[in-house]
Write a protein that holds these residues in place. Sequence first.
Motif, PDB file in Angstrom:
ATOM      1  N   PHE A 270      -3.218  25.136  64.450  1.00  0.00           N
ATOM      2  CA  PHE A 270      -2.604  25.946  63.397  1.00  0.00           C
ATOM      3  C   PHE A 270      -3.507  25.980  62.167  1.00  0.00           C
ATOM      4  N   ASN A 271      -3.550  27.135  61.517  1.00  0.00           N
ATOM      5  CA  ASN A 271      -4.170  27.271  60.205  1.00  0.00           C
ATOM      6  C   ASN A 271      -3.264  28.113  59.328  1.00  0.00           C
ATOM      7  N   THR A 272      -2.959  27.626  58.121  1.00  0.00           N
ATOM      8  CA  THR A 272      -2.175  28.431  57.194  1.00  0.00           C
ATOM      9  C   THR A 272      -3.078  29.463  56.534  1.00  0.00           C
ATOM     10  N   ILE A 273      -2.484  30.539  56.071  1.00  0.00           N
ATOM     11  CA  ILE A 273      -3.223  31.641  55.456  1.00  0.00           C
ATOM     12  C   ILE A 273      -3.080  31.512  53.949  1.00  0.00           C
ATOM     13  N   ASN A 274      -4.186  31.198  53.274  1.00  0.00           N
ATOM     14  CA  ASN A 274      -4.167  30.886  51.851  1.00  0.00           C
ATOM     15  C   ASN A 274      -4.617  32.089  51.033  1.00  0.00           C
ATOM     16  N   VAL A 288      -1.512  41.252  64.136  1.00  0.00           N
ATOM     17  CA  VAL A 288      -2.837  40.752  64.506  1.00  0.00           C
ATOM     18  C   VAL A 288      -3.414  41.688  65.556  1.00  0.00           C
ATOM     19  N   ASN A 289      -4.695  42.067  65.410  1.00  0.00           N
ATOM     20  CA  ASN A 289      -5.290  42.979  66.373  1.00  0.00           C
ATOM     21  C   ASN A 289      -6.089  42.223  67.435  1.00  0.00           C
ATOM     22  N   PRO A 290      -6.611  42.921  68.443  1.00  0.00           N
ATOM     23  CA  PRO A 290      -7.314  42.223  69.524  1.00  0.00           C
ATOM     24  C   PRO A 290      -8.525  41.413  69.068  1.00  0.00           C
ATOM     25  N   ALA A 291      -9.138  41.797  67.942  1.00  0.00           N
ATOM     26  CA  ALA A 291     -10.293  41.065  67.435  1.00  0.00           C
ATOM     27  C   ALA A 291      -9.907  39.828  66.636  1.00  0.00           C
ATOM     28  N   GLY A 292      -8.615  39.680  66.326  1.00  0.00           N
ATOM     29  CA  GLY A 292      -8.154  38.539  65.552  1.00  0.00           C
ATOM     30  C   GLY A 292      -7.996  38.814  64.073  1.00  0.00           C
ATOM     31  N   ALA A 308      -0.813  43.446  49.746  1.00  0.00           N
ATOM     32  CA  ALA A 308      -1.042  43.211  51.160  1.00  0.00           C
ATOM     33  C   ALA A 308      -2.370  42.479  51.293  1.00  0.00           C
ATOM     34  N   TYR A 309      -2.561  41.852  52.448  1.00  0.00           N
ATOM     35  CA  TYR A 309      -3.847  41.210  52.665  1.00  0.00           C
ATOM     36  C   TYR A 309      -4.346  41.499  54.077  1.00  0.00           C
ATOM     37  N   LEU A 310      -5.668  41.448  54.198  1.00  0.00           N
ATOM     38  CA  LEU A 310      -6.341  41.540  55.478  1.00  0.00           C
ATOM     39  C   LEU A 310      -7.174  40.276  55.636  1.00  0.00           C
ATOM     40  N   ARG A 311      -6.906  39.532  56.708  1.00  0.00           N
ATOM     41  CA  ARG A 311      -7.685  38.326  56.997  1.00  0.00           C
ATOM     42  C   ARG A 311      -8.600  38.633  58.172  1.00  0.00           C
ATOM     43  N   SER A 312      -9.900  38.551  57.937  1.00  0.00           N
ATOM     44  CA  SER A 312     -10.861  38.844  58.996  1.00  0.00           C
ATOM     45  C   SER A 312     -10.870  37.711  60.013  1.00  0.00           C
ATOM     46  N   GLY A 337      -9.167  48.427  63.020  1.00  0.00           N
ATOM     47  CA  GLY A 337      -8.900  47.963  61.670  1.00  0.00           C
ATOM     48  C   GLY A 337      -8.049  48.880  60.826  1.00  0.00           C
ATOM     49  N   LEU A 338      -7.515  49.954  61.429  1.00  0.00           N
ATOM     50  CA  LEU A 338      -6.576  50.813  60.699  1.00  0.00           C
ATOM     51  C   LEU A 338      -5.243  50.090  60.529  1.00  0.00           C
ATOM     52  N   ILE A 339      -4.688  50.157  59.320  1.00  0.00           N
ATOM     53  CA  ILE A 339      -3.442  49.469  58.990  1.00  0.00           C
ATOM     54  C   ILE A 339      -2.402  50.506  58.606  1.00  0.00           C
ATOM     55  N   THR A 340      -1.202  50.358  59.111  1.00  0.00           N
ATOM     56  CA  THR A 340      -0.112  51.231  58.690  1.00  0.00           C
ATOM     57  C   THR A 340       1.077  50.405  58.240  1.00  0.00           C
ATOM     58  N   GLY A 341       1.964  51.066  57.522  1.00  0.00           N
ATOM     59  CA  GLY A 341       3.183  50.433  57.015  1.00  0.00           C
ATOM     60  C   GLY A 341       3.948  51.433  56.181  1.00  0.00           C
ATOM     61  N   TRP A 342       4.668  50.940  55.196  1.00  0.00           N
ATOM     62  CA  TRP A 342       5.456  51.828  54.347  1.00  0.00           C
ATOM     63  C   TRP A 342       5.465  51.304  52.922  1.00  0.00           C
ATOM     64  N   PHE A 343       5.779  52.208  51.971  1.00  0.00           N
ATOM     65  CA  PHE A 343       5.956  51.785  50.579  1.00  0.00           C
ATOM     66  C   PHE A 343       7.064  52.590  49.931  1.00  0.00           C
ATOM     67  N   TYR A 344       7.521  52.076  48.806  1.00  0.00           N
ATOM     68  CA  TYR A 344       8.662  52.622  48.075  1.00  0.00           C
ATOM     69  C   TYR A 344       8.176  52.928  46.666  1.00  0.00           C
TER      70      TYR A 344
END
Length: 414
Positions: A270-274, A288-292, A308-312, A337-344
């Motif tokens: 396990f590793n926490t995301i800081n 999480v995508n196939p590349a991690g 939002a964050y992107l962790r390589s 690496g395309l990211i989707t979601g929503w916002f208000y």
Amino acid sequence: MRRIVRLCSFALWMIAIGSWATDAPAQVSISAPCALPSSGAIIGFAPGSPTARKLILQRTIRCLQARGALTASGAPDKGDHFVTFDPPGSFFTVPSGITLDGRITGYFGDASGVQHGFLRTPSGTFVIFDPPGSVRTLPTDLDPAGEITGAYCDTASCAPQHGFVRDAAGAFVTFNAPGTSASIEAPIWNTGGPPPSINLQGTIAGTYSDAHLTEHGFILSKSGALTTIDAPNALSTEVLAINPSGVVVGDLCNSTHCGIGFVRTPDGSFNTINTPGASCGGSIATGVNPAGAIVGMTYDSSCTTPLAYLRSPDGKITTFAIPGALTFAPQAINLTGLITGWFYDAAGLFHAFLRSPNGMVTTIDVPGSFGTLGLGINSAGVIIGIYLDAGGAYHGFARSPGGANRLGLTLTTP
């Protein structure tokens, strides 16, 4: 933790719109503030029947239209292709997963308020399904082989909930969380998506709650062996997604904070995301995508601004915001690496977004809609989600970008 989120969302929803006891149409008062529905309400998790939820949304839309604060979205960007869809007899539609070849799964509610699963083929035909004995079906993901996973209820109380796998031929295998009264969790935090999540090898990852309402992650192998996942020193653990390599992401609660994101490798480490805002209890990993590469939600270092964050794959953190967003949620990241979601936004509207690897953010709205939420994306860049119409009903959509109609269908406008 998920049950705390449910209670908080319920409380905010009730403050915004007040209590209701019947499905009687609500009167619009131009002098009263317009009730702005939460994302949970739009996708069917607010209390009350589907009819009640639809009437609340209709009231909000009419109020905003009367004040000139709400207009329908305009024409799509040049080259974009939208396909809108509903299974036969649908009262509301929520897609939750899409394959590279355009097969889409999700769930819908009928006129009686019963939720069923669906599979939509690229040609536009629907297969409706329910696990044996189900009174509420929530498909959450599908793999390239056509296996669909999710949760279902066999009693009106939904206590407990069970898991299922449906193979491409339509045969079901069901599974239960370990322990008496334990329950497989259905999607609440990750809108319209996992848990449970299924990868290329047919391994399923998700979350269950035990008899004491403590959450645990789990992995279910193709052979049917279920392994409980508890992060070290955690009071509760949520697993939200798994990639083809078996990398699992989610979030945990410890003695001081909740919503701490983590990544678990196939060897069990396990590793926490800081992130800068992790100390606020905010680094929930949602995809999480196939590349991690991992995407999730966090705050800035002052704990006031949502990001939002992107962790390589090598652990580097990049945070980003959505222009004009009061709040937003990244939902999925694809192979490129395309990211989707929503916002208000400040006008009370939901929009979908697409973030490219170069950092460019594109707002996405289904033409003619009164709110759009992006929920998933495949490796070809096709986005699925939901949109709200002028009558307060919400429907599924798929958006194919850049002038390439990867759906094999013509543009449709609601």
